[in-house]
Design a protein around this motif. Structure first.
Motif, short mmCIF file in Angstrom:
data_model
loop_
_atom_site.label_atom_id
_atom_site.label_comp_id
_atom_site.label_asym_id
_atom_site.label_seq_id
_atom_site.Cartn_x
_atom_site.Cartn_y
_atom_site.Cartn_z
N TYR A 195 4.50 8.91 -13.36
CA TYR A 195 4.02 8.85 -11.99
C TYR A 195 5.46 8.77 -11.17
N ARG A 196 6.40 7.86 -11.85
CA ARG A 196 7.60 7.80 -10.68
C ARG A 196 8.54 9.03 -10.94
N SER A 197 8.51 9.87 -12.01
CA SER A 197 8.95 11.14 -11.88
C SER A 197 8.45 11.96 -11.07
N VAL A 198 7.10 11.97 -10.98
CA VAL A 198 6.64 13.00 -9.89
C VAL A 198 7.07 12.40 -8.41
N LEU A 199 7.00 11.06 -8.09
CA LEU A 199 7.51 10.74 -6.99
C LEU A 199 8.99 10.96 -6.75
N GLU A 200 9.76 10.90 -7.60
CA GLU A 200 11.34 11.36 -7.19
C GLU A 200 11.19 12.87 -6.71
N ILE A 201 10.22 13.78 -7.45
CA ILE A 201 10.16 15.19 -6.82
C ILE A 201 9.61 15.31 -5.36
N ASN A 202 8.42 14.35 -5.55
CA ASN A 202 7.73 14.59 -4.12
C ASN A 202 7.15 13.03 -3.51
N SER A 203 7.90 12.52 -2.85
CA SER A 203 7.49 11.06 -2.64
C SER A 203 6.29 10.97 -1.83
N GLY A 204 5.74 12.19 -1.23
CA GLY A 204 4.73 12.14 -0.50
C GLY A 204 3.37 12.54 -1.25
N TYR A 205 3.38 12.31 -2.75
CA TYR A 205 2.15 12.89 -3.35
C TYR A 205 1.28 11.46 -3.82
N SER A 206 0.27 11.32 -3.00
CA SER A 206 -0.31 10.14 -2.82
C SER A 206 -1.01 9.80 -4.01
N TRP A 207 -1.43 10.90 -4.74
CA TRP A 207 -2.10 10.42 -6.19
C TRP A 207 -1.20 9.66 -7.19
N SER A 208 -0.06 9.77 -7.23
CA SER A 208 0.93 9.11 -7.93
C SER A 208 1.20 7.58 -7.63
N HIS A 209 1.10 7.43 -6.27
CA HIS A 209 0.91 5.92 -5.75
C HIS A 209 -0.31 5.23 -6.07
N PHE A 210 -1.22 5.97 -5.87
CA PHE A 210 -2.67 5.42 -6.29
C PHE A 210 -2.74 5.19 -7.75
N ASN A 211 -2.25 6.12 -8.52
CA ASN A 211 -2.44 5.71 -10.00
C ASN A 211 -1.33 4.63 -10.52
N LEU A 212 -0.30 4.54 -9.87
CA LEU A 212 0.69 3.60 -10.09
C LEU A 212 -0.01 2.13 -9.84
N GLY A 213 -0.78 2.09 -8.67
CA GLY A 213 -1.50 0.96 -8.14
C GLY A 213 -2.19 0.36 -9.35
N PHE A 214 -3.13 1.28 -9.95
CA PHE A 214 -3.73 0.73 -10.74
C PHE A 214 -3.08 0.51 -12.12
N ILE A 215 -1.98 1.01 -12.49
CA ILE A 215 -1.33 0.52 -13.62
C ILE A 215 -0.79 -0.93 -13.38
N TYR A 216 -0.22 -1.03 -12.17
CA TYR A 216 0.03 -2.32 -11.71
C TYR A 216 -0.91 -3.48 -11.90
N LEU A 217 -2.07 -3.11 -11.24
CA LEU A 217 -3.15 -3.93 -11.37
C LEU A 217 -3.39 -4.37 -12.83
N SER A 218 -3.54 -3.39 -13.65
CA SER A 218 -3.80 -3.86 -15.14
C SER A 218 -2.73 -4.61 -15.60
N GLN A 219 -1.58 -4.62 -15.26
CA GLN A 219 -0.42 -5.51 -15.53
C GLN A 219 -0.43 -6.77 -14.69
N GLY A 220 -1.45 -7.14 -13.71
CA GLY A 220 -1.31 -8.25 -13.07
C GLY A 220 -0.49 -8.48 -11.97
N LYS A 221 0.22 -7.30 -11.73
CA LYS A 221 1.26 -7.07 -10.76
C LYS A 221 0.62 -6.99 -9.30
N LYS A 222 -0.10 -7.80 -8.83
CA LYS A 222 -0.99 -7.36 -7.87
C LYS A 222 -0.26 -7.05 -6.23
N GLN A 223 0.86 -7.65 -6.13
CA GLN A 223 1.84 -7.29 -5.07
C GLN A 223 2.06 -5.86 -4.88
N GLN A 224 2.66 -5.53 -6.17
CA GLN A 224 3.11 -4.06 -6.42
C GLN A 224 1.95 -3.06 -6.19
#
Length: 133
Positions: free
Chosen positions: A1-30
């Motif tokens: 997802y980070r690679s996608v955001l490097e190409i297109n920082s406006g791709y909202s689904w990459s941010h959304f999926n990263l949010g779920f990954i961070y949640l699964s890791q207990g990183k709520k602020q991220q």
């Protein structure tokens, strides 16, 4: 997802999926930051909005979360989800009269049964506040 955001920082689904990954890791602020990015890019994304609100409250970002909710409630004052989470913030801040007002608006909303908000929980919160006042 980070690679996608490097190409297109406006791709909202990459941010959304990263949010779920961070949640699964207990990183709520991220996770919050990623859901906020998703919401800013696509304010009509209800799933991102709901995750942003619930994680924002978990992180105790009450003022920022309340600002987002208040923006939404202006657009639709009868939104049960929005009214419920405004009430939740007020409840956590021990502003019980404001919480009671918004819980009441939530439970009386025509979309309460489709909002994802449990009407039984809202009624329990209302009873609890009434016992505190």
């Amino acid at each position: 997802y980070r690679s996608v955001l490097e190409i297109n920082s406006g791709y909202s689904w990459s941010h959304f999926n990263l949010g779920f990954i961070y949640l699964s890791q207990g990183k709520k602020q991220q996770a919050y930051e990623e859901f906020l990015a998703t919401y800013n890019l696509n304010p009509m994304d209800d799933e991102a909005f709901k995750k942003l609100i619930t994680v924002g409250i978990d992180c105790e970002f009450y003022d920022a979360t309340l600002d987002i909710l208040e923006d939404r409630v202006v657009k639709n004052p009868k939104n049960a989800f929005v009214q419920f989470y405004i009430a939740e913030i007020y409840f956590k801040q021990r502003e019980y009269e404001d919480a009671l007002h918004h819980y009441t608006l939530s439970i009386s909303s025509p979309d309460i049964n489709t909002s994802g908000v449990d009407p039984k929980l809202v009624n329990l919160k209302i009873q609890k506040i009434k016992s505190l006042l």
